[in-house]
Design a protein around this motif. Structure first.
Motif, PDB file in Angstrom:
ATOM      1  N   PHE A 233      -1.118  -1.142   0.776  1.00 41.29           N
ATOM      2  CA  PHE A 233      -1.986  -0.028   0.415  1.00 41.29           C
ATOM      3  C   PHE A 233      -2.796   0.302   1.664  1.00 41.29           C
ATOM      4  CE2 PHE A 233      -0.866  -2.171  -3.419  1.00 41.29           C
ATOM      5  CZ  PHE A 233      -0.699  -1.166  -4.351  1.00 41.29           C
TER       6      PHE A 233
ATOM      7  N   LEU B  56      -7.034   4.172  -0.171  1.00 36.87           N
ATOM      8  CA  LEU B  56      -8.076   3.567  -1.023  1.00 36.87           C
ATOM      9  C   LEU B  56      -9.390   4.331  -0.882  1.00 36.87           C
ATOM     10  CD1 LEU B  56      -7.309  -0.256  -0.607  1.00 36.87           C
ATOM     11  CD2 LEU B  56      -6.525   1.313  -2.386  1.00 36.87           C
TER      12      LEU B  56
ATOM     13  N   ARG C 244      -9.208   7.616  -2.934  1.00 39.85           N
ATOM     14  CA  ARG C 244      -9.283   7.516  -4.393  1.00 39.85           C
ATOM     15  C   ARG C 244     -10.640   6.984  -4.879  1.00 39.85           C
ATOM     16  NH1 ARG C 244      -5.206   3.523  -7.120  1.00 39.85           N
ATOM     17  NH2 ARG C 244      -6.821   3.612  -8.696  1.00 39.85           N
TER      18      ARG C 244
ATOM     19  N   GLY D 135      -7.709  -8.657  -5.740  1.00 37.85           N
ATOM     20  CA  GLY D 135      -7.057  -7.474  -5.143  1.00 37.85           C
ATOM     21  C   GLY D 135      -8.105  -6.459  -4.741  1.00 37.85           C
TER      22      GLY D 135
ATOM     23  N   GLY E  66      -8.959  -4.960  -2.012  1.00 32.30           N
ATOM     24  CA  GLY E  66      -8.781  -3.894  -1.032  1.00 32.30           C
ATOM     25  C   GLY E  66      -9.987  -3.805  -0.122  1.00 32.30           C
TER      26      GLY E  66
ATOM     27  N   SER F 211     -13.984  -1.303  -2.901  1.00 37.91           N
ATOM     28  CA  SER F 211     -14.422  -0.174  -3.747  1.00 37.91           C
ATOM     29  C   SER F 211     -15.036  -0.656  -5.058  1.00 37.91           C
ATOM     30  CB  SER F 211     -13.218   0.724  -4.041  1.00 37.91           C
ATOM     31  OG  SER F 211     -13.512   1.643  -5.051  1.00 37.91           O
TER      32      SER F 211
ATOM     33  N   ASP G  69      -8.045 -10.683  -1.294  1.00 35.30           N
ATOM     34  CA  ASP G  69      -6.879  -9.823  -1.070  1.00 35.30           C
ATOM     35  C   ASP G  69      -5.937 -10.574  -0.134  1.00 35.30           C
ATOM     36  OD1 ASP G  69      -6.671  -6.500  -1.628  1.00 35.30           O
ATOM     37  OD2 ASP G  69      -5.201  -7.349  -0.230  1.00 35.30           O
ATOM     38  N   TYR G  70      -4.654 -10.219  -0.168  1.00 32.51           N
ATOM     39  CA  TYR G  70      -3.747 -10.892   0.773  1.00 32.51           C
ATOM     40  C   TYR G  70      -3.539 -10.093   2.046  1.00 32.51           C
ATOM     41  CZ  TYR G  70       0.311  -8.188  -1.118  1.00 32.51           C
ATOM     42  OH  TYR G  70       1.188  -7.225  -1.529  1.00 32.51           O
ATOM     43  N   ASP G  71      -4.194  -8.935   2.151  1.00 37.11           N
ATOM     44  CA  ASP G  71      -4.011  -8.097   3.331  1.00 37.11           C
ATOM     45  C   ASP G  71      -5.258  -8.221   4.229  1.00 37.11           C
ATOM     46  OD1 ASP G  71      -3.860  -6.048   5.179  1.00 37.11           O
ATOM     47  OD2 ASP G  71      -2.895  -4.656   3.787  1.00 37.11           O
TER      48      ASP G  71
ATOM     49  N   LEU H 213      -7.126  -5.010   5.196  1.00 37.56           N
ATOM     50  CA  LEU H 213      -7.979  -4.404   4.163  1.00 37.56           C
ATOM     51  C   LEU H 213      -9.298  -5.166   4.043  1.00 37.56           C
ATOM     52  CD1 LEU H 213      -5.491  -3.402   1.317  1.00 37.56           C
ATOM     53  CD2 LEU H 213      -6.511  -1.967   3.095  1.00 37.56           C
TER      54      LEU H 213
ATOM     55  N   THR I 227      -5.795 -14.429   0.559  1.00 35.97           N
ATOM     56  CA  THR I 227      -4.815 -15.321  -0.068  1.00 35.97           C
ATOM     57  C   THR I 227      -3.912 -14.518  -0.995  1.00 35.97           C
ATOM     58  OG1 THR I 227      -4.575 -17.439  -1.203  1.00 35.97           O
ATOM     59  CG2 THR I 227      -6.235 -15.973  -2.087  1.00 35.97           C
ATOM     60  N   ASP I 228      -2.745 -15.092  -1.264  1.00 35.51           N
ATOM     61  CA  ASP I 228      -1.754 -14.411  -2.098  1.00 35.51           C
ATOM     62  C   ASP I 228      -1.958 -14.824  -3.562  1.00 35.51           C
ATOM     63  OD1 ASP I 228       0.438 -13.419  -3.409  1.00 35.51           O
ATOM     64  OD2 ASP I 228       1.895 -14.067  -1.897  1.00 35.51           O
TER      65      ASP I 228
ATOM     66  N   SER J 109      -0.326 -14.096  -6.122  1.00 35.84           N
ATOM     67  CA  SER J 109       0.874 -14.376  -6.916  1.00 35.84           C
ATOM     68  C   SER J 109       1.136 -15.881  -6.948  1.00 35.84           C
ATOM     69  CB  SER J 109       2.095 -13.644  -6.348  1.00 35.84           C
ATOM     70  OG  SER J 109       2.461 -14.195  -5.099  1.00 35.84           O
TER      71      SER J 109
ATOM     72  N   ALA K 128      -7.791  -1.316 -10.387  1.00 38.93           N
ATOM     73  CA  ALA K 128      -6.486  -0.766  -9.991  1.00 38.93           C
ATOM     74  C   ALA K 128      -5.559  -1.862  -9.480  1.00 38.93           C
ATOM     75  CB  ALA K 128      -6.676   0.312  -8.912  1.00 38.93           C
ATOM     76  N   PHE K 129      -5.525  -2.974 -10.162  1.00 34.18           N
ATOM     77  CA  PHE K 129      -4.747  -4.125  -9.692  1.00 34.18           C
ATOM     78  C   PHE K 129      -3.728  -4.603 -10.731  1.00 34.18           C
ATOM     79  CE2 PHE K 129      -4.414  -8.824  -9.586  1.00 34.18           C
ATOM     80  CZ  PHE K 129      -3.741  -8.955  -8.381  1.00 34.18           C
TER      81      PHE K 129
ATOM     82  N   LEU L 225       0.132  -4.005 -11.172  1.00 36.28           N
ATOM     83  CA  LEU L 225       1.068  -4.529 -10.160  1.00 36.28           C
ATOM     84  C   LEU L 225       1.707  -5.853 -10.583  1.00 36.28           C
ATOM     85  CD1 LEU L 225      -1.145  -4.117  -6.946  1.00 36.28           C
ATOM     86  CD2 LEU L 225       0.656  -2.590  -7.751  1.00 36.28           C
TER      87      LEU L 225
HETATM   88  C1  SAM Z   1      -4.227  -0.352  -5.747  1.00 37.76           C
HETATM   89  S1  SAM Z   1      -4.972  -1.444  -4.625  1.00 37.76           S
HETATM   90  C2  SAM Z   1      -6.625  -1.550  -5.308  1.00 37.76           C
HETATM   91  C3  SAM Z   1      -7.637  -2.026  -4.304  1.00 37.76           C
HETATM   92  C4  SAM Z   1      -9.076  -2.055  -4.804  1.00 37.76           C
HETATM   93  N1  SAM Z   1      -9.250  -2.944  -5.935  1.00 37.76           N
HETATM   94  C5  SAM Z   1      -9.572  -0.677  -5.133  1.00 37.76           C
HETATM   95  O1  SAM Z   1      -9.887  -0.419  -6.304  1.00 37.76           O
HETATM   96  O2  SAM Z   1      -9.660   0.155  -4.218  1.00 37.76           O
HETATM   97  C6  SAM Z   1      -4.286  -3.047  -5.013  1.00 37.76           C
HETATM   98  C7  SAM Z   1      -4.784  -4.154  -4.129  1.00 37.76           C
HETATM   99  O3  SAM Z   1      -4.185  -5.389  -4.516  1.00 37.76           O
HETATM  100  C8  SAM Z   1      -3.858  -6.126  -3.345  1.00 37.76           C
HETATM  101  N2  SAM Z   1      -2.762  -7.050  -3.678  1.00 37.76           N
HETATM  102  C9  SAM Z   1      -1.509  -6.708  -4.095  1.00 37.76           C
HETATM  103  N3  SAM Z   1      -0.767  -7.820  -4.265  1.00 37.76           N
HETATM  104  C10 SAM Z   1      -1.572  -8.880  -3.958  1.00 37.76           C
HETATM  105  C11 SAM Z   1      -1.370 -10.291  -3.933  1.00 37.76           C
HETATM  106  N4  SAM Z   1      -0.193 -10.840  -4.245  1.00 37.76           N
HETATM  107  N5  SAM Z   1      -2.408 -11.086  -3.582  1.00 37.76           N
HETATM  108  C12 SAM Z   1      -3.613 -10.547  -3.243  1.00 37.76           C
HETATM  109  N6  SAM Z   1      -3.862  -9.212  -3.237  1.00 37.76           N
HETATM  110  C13 SAM Z   1      -2.848  -8.384  -3.590  1.00 37.76           C
HETATM  111  C14 SAM Z   1      -3.456  -5.058  -2.347  1.00 37.76           C
HETATM  112  O4  SAM Z   1      -3.485  -5.517  -1.008  1.00 37.76           O
HETATM  113  C15 SAM Z   1      -4.471  -3.966  -2.654  1.00 37.76           C
HETATM  114  O5  SAM Z   1      -5.642  -4.131  -1.907  1.00 37.76           O
END
Ligand code: SAM
Length: 284
Positions: A4, A9, A12, A49, A51, A54, A73-75, A78, A117-118, A120, A138-139, A142
């Protein structure tokens, strides 16, 4: 890894903040006020998650008192963008170290920790951390149903998640390919986003049922995006572009239909995109 961009982000964020359901947020506040009657520590909140933060910027002003957020978050890009955005949002930055940011906003002290960290892989470890509230924005569309089962069975903290996509969309004006394109978009939504085949629009329903099974009290409330050209032209254009890319990846629409639908959606006068907010607390 599904990526993302911080630009998406940021685009939105205003729509997310104005769409979050205010009545459910008030209900959350009432629950936290009761559960924290004798608490001496700041309100501890974990954001899954996160991001660029926000959800913190949207929710923190509505919660009472000092707060200690952990953004997960894993990124790493971000999370770095979150640090910058939060410094810009705060009234003052009291300190900024590798591990934590200490801010002041509207008279409240807010500590922010960042954890890359991840989710999942290690959601159970995260859910063992001491916290007063677990949140996300918004998480949850997924994640996959087996992961949701793991999550719900390990949850032992009040839980508030906002803006989970429910699969409903109304666009003005209509386009002949709307239904076909939405079906294709849902097929894309159900692909693996890093957690196994994604629950997508089914996520709120699955969470609600599983959390009730585990003895939580669950409330849900709608939080649709209501977008129009006057206020949200850039967001509508970006949303349409992203949706068309996803639909294109499924190969379910022919190229000419996809191109015509994409242009119409990018220039749409208005649209409503369905989301739900969910609050789960311990029953009584
Ligand atoms: C749609 S974005 C929403 C971000 C934020 N919560 C917002 O409302 O702006 C989904 C977020 O989930 C994170 N994400 C997705 N898969 C993930 C995972 N396996 N571990 C950690 N974060 C993850 C993405 O990097 C992203 O920042």
């Amino acid at each position: 890894m599904s990526e993302f961009s911080s630009q998406w982000l940021a685009m939105r964020e205003p729509a997310d903040h104005r769409s979050t359901n205010p009545a459910l947020r008030e209900q959350l506040n009432a629950v936290l006020t009761v559960s924290r009657t004798n608490a001496t520590h700041p309100l501890r909140i974990i954001d899954l998650g996160s991001g660029t933060g926000s959800n913190l910027r949207g929710l923190a002003p509505h919660l009472d008192g000092d707060q200690h957020w952990t953004l997960i978050d894993y990124d790493p890009k971000l999370l770095e963008a979150a640090r910058l955005a939060l410094k810009a949002w705060a009234d003052t930055t009291e300190s900024n170290t590798d591990t934590a940011l200490h801010l002041k906003k509207a008279g409240k002290r807010i500590q922010v920790d960042f954890l890359c960290t991840d989710l999942s892989k290690n959601i159970e470890t995260i859910l063992e951390q001491p916290a007063d509230l677990l949140t996300a924005a918004a998480f949850f569309d997924l994640v996959a149903e087996p992961w949701l089962e793991r999550f719900c069975s390990a949850l032992c903290t009040p839980f508030y998640t906002v803006l989970t996509y429910d699969g409903t969309e109304q666009w003005m004006p209509k386009h002949p390919a709307d239904e076909e394109a939405l079906r294709a978009f849902h097929a894309h939504q159900a692909t693996d986003k890093g957690f196994g085949l994604a629950a997508g629009p089914r996520a709120v329903d699955i969470m609600q049922r599983r959390l009730l099974d585990y003895g939580f009290q669950v409330s849900i409330a709608p939080s649709p995006w209501e977008l129009d050209q006057t206020h949200d032209a850039k967001l509508i254009h970006a949303l349409a572009t992203g949706s068309a890319q996803a639909v294109g990846e499924t190969g379910l629409l022919d190229a000419a239909t996809l191109a015509s639908w994409k242009t119409a959606r990018q220039e749409a006068q208005a649209c409503t995109i369905g989301h739900w907010d969910l609050l789960a607390t311990f029953g009584s």
